[in-house]
Design an enzyme around this catalytic site. Structure first.
Site, PDB file in Angstrom:
ATOM      1  CB  CYS A 228      78.070 103.399  50.532  1.00 48.67           C
ATOM      2  SG  CYS A 228      78.659 101.937  51.265  1.00 48.67           S
TER       3      CYS A 228
ATOM      4  CE1 TYR B  98      74.957 102.580  57.879  1.00 43.27           C
ATOM      5  CE2 TYR B  98      77.150 102.449  58.328  1.00 43.27           C
ATOM      6  CZ  TYR B  98      76.239 103.011  57.586  1.00 43.27           C
ATOM      7  OH  TYR B  98      76.377 103.386  56.467  1.00 43.27           O
TER       8      TYR B  98
ATOM      9  CD  GLU C 176      82.520  92.052  52.716  1.00 36.41           C
ATOM     10  OE1 GLU C 176      83.341  92.849  53.332  1.00 36.41           O
ATOM     11  OE2 GLU C 176      81.353  91.723  52.974  1.00 36.41           O
ATOM     12  CB  SER C 177      83.653  96.854  51.194  1.00 32.15           C
ATOM     13  OG  SER C 177      83.380  96.467  52.591  1.00 32.15           O
TER      14      SER C 177
ATOM     15  CD1 TRP D   4      72.774 101.106  46.467  1.00 30.37           C
ATOM     16  CD2 TRP D   4      73.283 103.275  46.322  1.00 30.37           C
ATOM     17  NE1 TRP D   4      73.335 101.404  47.412  1.00 30.37           N
ATOM     18  CE2 TRP D   4      73.710 102.795  47.593  1.00 30.37           C
ATOM     19  CE3 TRP D   4      73.780 104.530  45.950  1.00 30.37           C
ATOM     20  CZ2 TRP D   4      74.404 103.597  48.559  1.00 30.37           C
ATOM     21  CZ3 TRP D   4      74.252 105.182  46.825  1.00 30.37           C
ATOM     22  CH2 TRP D   4      74.769 104.864  48.052  1.00 30.37           C
TER      23      TRP D   4
ATOM     24  NE  ARG E 271      70.293  94.224  52.189  1.00 26.90           N
ATOM     25  CZ  ARG E 271      69.511  95.170  53.179  1.00 26.90           C
ATOM     26  NH1 ARG E 271      68.450  94.780  53.369  1.00 26.90           N
ATOM     27  NH2 ARG E 271      70.017  96.129  53.457  1.00 26.90           N
TER      28      ARG E 271
ATOM     29  CB  THR F  32      74.729  96.093  48.516  1.00 23.89           C
ATOM     30  OG1 THR F  32      75.463  94.989  48.129  1.00 23.89           O
ATOM     31  CG2 THR F  32      73.495  95.700  49.206  1.00 23.89           C
ATOM     32  CB  VAL F  33      77.752 100.532  46.344  1.00 19.84           C
ATOM     33  CG1 VAL F  33      76.709 100.666  44.972  1.00 19.84           C
ATOM     34  CG2 VAL F  33      77.011 101.365  47.273  1.00 19.84           C
TER      35      VAL F  33
END
Length: 400
Positions: free
Chosen positions: A112, A252, A204-205, A144, A186, A188-189
């Protein structure tokens, strides 16, 4: 906010021979029914192609099934344009307590690009001890999982998938559901976990890398590094407004486009933006002049995957990154910063896309790694030190 600055270019470059890309693969066993299927088709129509009615029926069925799977994998609007879901858990001023007192744990996946950002900033700031990490791997259903893969003779510094080092769960969905309030969204990573309170602090990255940059300096081994200097914040925000929709998310929108119109729009925006950045980097070492910033980290994690994945699987085929001399040298410049290469597991990246994104690659056949992505190529001299270290002026660029 740190009071002193660290010049990344003064850090020593690790020796080339210390890095070995691990060979991990999600190889699937041979299908025992393949010989039976071959026998049946030979009986029905010999060595000829299948009847046109069968082909059209399969084509229609596959297209309908593909649309169903893509609607779950990549939600889109009515025109077929990919619409990335927003992150549910954010770090805001309202919950910005003294995080130096919390026990934190970071969940990531090596494939990711959004999680990769957090690994790089964590490493550069020296937060490896303060914020332990669990590395998930993508399961065949796209979720994951914590499934460590033994890799013989690997470089001891390269990151590989692990067990869940914080909660002992089998998959990330179970970790999210440990919240007192539960969770059905969801999973998520990247995800930053509050160990003591069993809460998802953030998924949130960009919030996480901002937090790592300035929120944990009391625990960081390298608190003097500031990847978001006050004087450059306006310039960074302008770059982020360009890079996120047109490059980070742009690739994406190409790969997950569900109509020709959506793809055409997305791919044109990707390459017009790369062309503009290529021109800018001919005059500036980094996006904001001579200082490495969070904006550079965000761009890097897309660039390092471009020829590996996006050029082929996501149909970003107009040009390879290797054909952009300034962009490729810029990517090598960042890759050669100590600790960055250790976060780049190219085999895990390729497996995570080609083996897992079934709607885009039904046969799960993985292409050979491009020669331009080999470690030896990425460690070739980039000669970008010669560019001016003066901070660049704020850019004014309109991207279609």
């Amino acid at each position: 906010m740190a009071n002193t600055f660290l010049l990344i270019s003064h850090l020593p470059i690790p020796a080339r021979h210390h890095h070995v890309s691990p060979r991990m693969s999600l190889k699937q066993p041979p299908n025992p029914s393949s010989s039976l299927l071959t026998s049946i088709t030979n009986l029905l129509w010999g060595s000829s192609l299948p009847p046109s009615l069968l082909i059209s029926t399969v084509r229609t069925s596959w297209h309908s099934t593909w649309q169903l799977m893509m609607s779950q994998l990549a939600p889109s609007d009515s025109s077929g344009r990919y619409s990335r879901p927003t992150s549910k858990f954010r770090i805001t001023n309202n919950n910005n307590n003294d995080f130096n007192l919390l026990l934190l744990h970071l969940y990531v996946g090596l494939a990711c690009p959004w999680a990769h950002r957090t690994l790089i900033v964590r490493a550069l700031k020296g937060l490896e001890e303060a914020v332990p990490v669990t590395i998930a791997s993508p399961g065949l259903d796209g979720s994951w999982e914590f499934n460590p893969v033994p890799v013989p003779d690997r470089d001891i510094h390269i990151l590989i998938p692990t067990v869940d080092n914080a909660n002992g769960c089998r998959n990330l969905k179970q970790v999210y559901r440990l919240r007192k309030e539960g969770y059905n969204g969801r999973s998520t990573v990247p995800m930053l976990w509050d160990v003591q309170n069993k809460q998802v602090l953030c998924n949130e990255s960009y919030d996480i890398i901002q937090f790592f940059n300035s929120g944990l300096n009391g625990l960081a081994a390298n608190p003097g590094l500031d990847l978001s200097p006050t004087a450059l914040k306006g310039n960074m925000e302008e770059w982020n407004r360009i890079i996120y929709p047109n490059v980070n998310n742009g690739v994406y929108r190409c790969g997950f486009a569900q109509s020709q119109e959506a793809y055409d729009t997305a791919v044109n925006q990707v390459f017009s933006t790369l062309d503009m950045i290529e021109d800018h980097l001919g005059r500036s070492r980094y996006l904001c002049g001579g200082t490495l910033t969070l904006s550079d980290i965000c761009l890097f994690t897309t660039l390092i995957r471009f020829d590996l994945v996006y050029n082929v699987l996501f149909k970003c085929t107009k040009r390879k990154l290797l054909e952009y001399p300034n962009l490729h040298a810029y990517m090598r410049d960042i890759y050669q910063i100590p600790k960055v290469a250790e976060t780049c597991n190219f085999t895990a990246i390729m497996d995570g896309y080609y083996k897992i994104l079934f709607p885009l690659n039904p046969g799960s056949i993985q292409p050979v790694m491009p020669s331009g992505c080999e470690h030896e190529i990425l460690y070739r001299p980039h000669d970008r030190e010669s560019l001016s270290l003066a901070e660049s002026k704020s850019i004014k660029v309109q991207v279609p």
